[in-house]
Write a protein that holds these residues in place. Sequence first.
Motif, short mmCIF file in Angstrom:
data_model
loop_
_atom_site.label_atom_id
_atom_site.label_comp_id
_atom_site.label_asym_id
_atom_site.label_seq_id
_atom_site.Cartn_x
_atom_site.Cartn_y
_atom_site.Cartn_z
N PHE A 55 0.83 -1.20 0.00
CA PHE A 55 0.00 0.00 0.00
C PHE A 55 0.87 1.26 0.00
O PHE A 55 0.55 2.24 -0.69
CB PHE A 55 -0.96 0.00 1.19
CG PHE A 55 -1.89 -1.18 1.23
CD1 PHE A 55 -2.37 -1.77 0.07
CD2 PHE A 55 -2.26 -1.72 2.45
CE1 PHE A 55 -3.24 -2.86 0.12
CE2 PHE A 55 -3.12 -2.82 2.51
CZ PHE A 55 -3.61 -3.39 1.34
N VAL A 56 1.94 1.25 0.75
CA VAL A 56 2.85 2.40 0.79
C VAL A 56 3.48 2.62 -0.58
O VAL A 56 3.53 3.75 -1.08
CB VAL A 56 3.94 2.22 1.88
CG1 VAL A 56 5.06 3.23 1.72
CG2 VAL A 56 3.32 2.29 3.27
N SER A 64 -1.04 9.26 -3.80
CA SER A 64 -2.37 9.21 -3.19
C SER A 64 -2.25 8.93 -1.70
O SER A 64 -1.22 8.47 -1.22
CB SER A 64 -3.21 8.11 -3.83
OG SER A 64 -3.42 8.39 -5.19
N ALA A 65 -3.34 9.17 -1.00
CA ALA A 65 -3.39 8.91 0.44
C ALA A 65 -3.38 7.40 0.70
O ALA A 65 -4.05 6.63 -0.01
CB ALA A 65 -4.64 9.53 1.04
N LEU A 66 -2.65 7.01 1.71
CA LEU A 66 -2.50 5.60 2.05
C LEU A 66 -3.85 4.92 2.32
O LEU A 66 -4.11 3.82 1.83
CB LEU A 66 -1.58 5.44 3.27
CG LEU A 66 -1.24 4.01 3.68
CD1 LEU A 66 -0.52 3.26 2.58
CD2 LEU A 66 -0.38 4.04 4.94
N LYS A 67 -4.72 5.58 3.07
CA LYS A 67 -6.02 5.00 3.40
C LYS A 67 -6.84 4.74 2.13
O LYS A 67 -7.46 3.69 2.00
CB LYS A 67 -6.77 5.94 4.35
CG LYS A 67 -8.05 5.37 4.90
CD LYS A 67 -8.67 6.31 5.94
CE LYS A 67 -9.93 5.71 6.53
NZ LYS A 67 -10.47 6.55 7.60
N MET A 68 -6.81 5.66 1.20
CA MET A 68 -7.54 5.51 -0.05
C MET A 68 -6.95 4.38 -0.90
O MET A 68 -7.67 3.56 -1.46
CB MET A 68 -7.54 6.81 -0.85
CG MET A 68 -8.39 6.76 -2.10
SD MET A 68 -8.46 8.35 -2.94
CE MET A 68 -6.87 8.37 -3.72
N THR A 73 -7.17 -0.78 -3.44
CA THR A 73 -6.41 -2.00 -3.76
C THR A 73 -7.18 -3.23 -3.31
O THR A 73 -7.29 -4.21 -4.06
CB THR A 73 -5.01 -1.96 -3.11
OG1 THR A 73 -4.32 -0.81 -3.61
CG2 THR A 73 -4.22 -3.21 -3.43
N GLN A 74 -7.71 -3.21 -2.10
CA GLN A 74 -8.46 -4.36 -1.61
C GLN A 74 -9.71 -4.60 -2.46
O GLN A 74 -10.03 -5.76 -2.77
CB GLN A 74 -8.81 -4.16 -0.13
CG GLN A 74 -7.59 -4.26 0.76
CD GLN A 74 -7.86 -3.91 2.21
OE1 GLN A 74 -8.71 -3.07 2.52
NE2 GLN A 74 -7.11 -4.53 3.11
N MET A 75 -10.40 -3.55 -2.86
CA MET A 75 -11.58 -3.70 -3.70
C MET A 75 -11.20 -4.25 -5.07
O MET A 75 -11.85 -5.15 -5.59
CB MET A 75 -12.32 -2.37 -3.85
CG MET A 75 -13.60 -2.49 -4.66
SD MET A 75 -14.61 -0.99 -4.71
CE MET A 75 -13.44 0.23 -5.24
N ARG A 76 -10.14 -3.70 -5.67
CA ARG A 76 -9.69 -4.16 -6.99
C ARG A 76 -9.30 -5.64 -6.95
O ARG A 76 -9.68 -6.42 -7.82
CB ARG A 76 -8.51 -3.31 -7.47
CG ARG A 76 -8.02 -3.67 -8.86
CD ARG A 76 -6.86 -2.80 -9.31
NE ARG A 76 -5.67 -3.01 -8.51
CZ ARG A 76 -5.21 -2.15 -7.59
NH1 ARG A 76 -5.83 -1.00 -7.38
NH2 ARG A 76 -4.12 -2.40 -6.90
N GLU A 77 -8.58 -6.05 -5.91
CA GLU A 77 -8.15 -7.44 -5.81
C GLU A 77 -9.33 -8.38 -5.59
O GLU A 77 -9.37 -9.47 -6.15
CB GLU A 77 -7.09 -7.59 -4.72
CG GLU A 77 -5.79 -6.94 -5.12
CD GLU A 77 -4.73 -6.94 -4.03
OE1 GLU A 77 -5.03 -7.37 -2.89
OE2 GLU A 77 -3.61 -6.49 -4.31
N THR A 78 -10.30 -7.96 -4.81
CA THR A 78 -11.50 -8.77 -4.60
C THR A 78 -12.24 -8.97 -5.93
O THR A 78 -12.68 -10.07 -6.25
CB THR A 78 -12.43 -8.10 -3.57
OG1 THR A 78 -11.73 -8.03 -2.32
CG2 THR A 78 -13.72 -8.88 -3.38
N MET A 79 -12.35 -7.91 -6.71
CA MET A 79 -13.01 -8.00 -8.02
C MET A 79 -12.22 -8.89 -8.98
O MET A 79 -12.81 -9.66 -9.75
CB MET A 79 -13.22 -6.61 -8.62
CG MET A 79 -14.26 -5.80 -7.86
SD MET A 79 -14.72 -4.19 -8.59
CE MET A 79 -13.23 -3.57 -9.28
#
Length: 128
Positions: A55-56, A64-68, A73-79
Amino acid sequence: MLLEPYVDEEVAKRIRDFVDQRNYCVVEGWFAWYCVRDLQGIFRVKLTCQDLERFVRIAIREQSALKMVKAETQMRETMMIARFAERCHVPDWNDDRHFDYIIDTTKLDHSQVYEAVLSAISSRVIAP
């Protein structure tokens, strides 16, 4: 949101075309091993990295902000997992057995990863 099937088909075709033009090849990527699973002379590499470090790195690259970045990334990988399971009928796409070499890149820079992969290839070529 899933990508249209033609996107995966086009990526697979480009990977296959690239590999078909060579006697040997190193592939790395979520989808690359699947595209060349039935070919000889392919060295399938799986790069891993601890989540926080991934993420870093992405946050720095994308500015971009780390939280975003973490959420995206988690959403993209799940998809991606869902897409590969649905379209390729491979529920275990990320299983280590699909790869010839696995390397944790968390504490390595680009040159160290490169050297490690070259060394792994050399040991495969030289080994009986």
